[in-house]
Design a protein around this motif. Structure first.
Motif: not given
Length: 177
Positions: A70, A72, A79, A143
């Motif tokens: 992920n 971010w 996010c 994100p």
């Protein structure tokens, strides 16, 4: 006459700088399309990033496990919203052959640690200080989540905020057999 010469030189320099700037912009736009964009089915680019505790995380070390990457930033509201969901689902899946890595994009360790502490995150959080991993994964907007199969292949690329249910479905999809 001296003033006129100075003005002419100055105008010529400004014009030259503008021409160079425009030429560079055209060149950058023309060559950008030639760089390969990461696609589903590609081998996931290997990388090594260090987490906030100083542990190194090398993607290829997780071969045989599903990896939830992920990308971010602390300044990104979507996010921030999905982090508690990720943490909750990490607790469910962490002992089922799943690794979760939150890749922060080039923020200070202090900013990231403050964010991690505020949300009590239990999964590894790494900082991509040079943005090289972001570039290797063709991440343009945050994100962004990339799923990597136990075999090291990209199985999904998603941009935008995820719900807790969606995160669970994604983790289930990369769980080793």
């Amino acid at each position: 006459m001296d003033k006129k010469k100075k003005r002419l030189v100055m105008r010529t320099v400004i014009l030259a700088v503008l021409v160079i700037g425009i030429a560079y912009t055209i060149y950058a736009a023309a060559t950008q399309d030639k760089t390969k964009t990461l696609q589903v089915g590609d081998d996931a680019p290997d990388f090594v990033l260090t987490d906030l505790e100083g542990n190194k995380h090398k993607l290829s070390d997780y071969k045989g496990q599903g990896v939830f990457l992920n990308f971010w930033g602390t300044w990104c509201p979507p996010c921030e919203k999905e982090m508690p969901y990720m943490n909750s689902q990490y607790e469910v899946y962490k002992d089922q052959g799943i690794e979760m890595l939150a890749v922060n994009i080039a923020q200070s360790e202090f900013e990231v640690q403050t964010f991690v502490d505020r949300y009590g995150l239990g999964f590894p959080v790494v900082i991509d200080t040079t943005k090289s991993v972001r570039n290797a994964y063709s991440v343009r907007q945050l994100p962004a989540t990339i799923l990597v199969s136990p075999e090291g292949k990209v199985t999904e690329i998603t941009t935008g905020e995820l719900t807790e249910q969606r995160i669970g479905e994604m983790l289930e999809s990369i769980k080793p057999n």
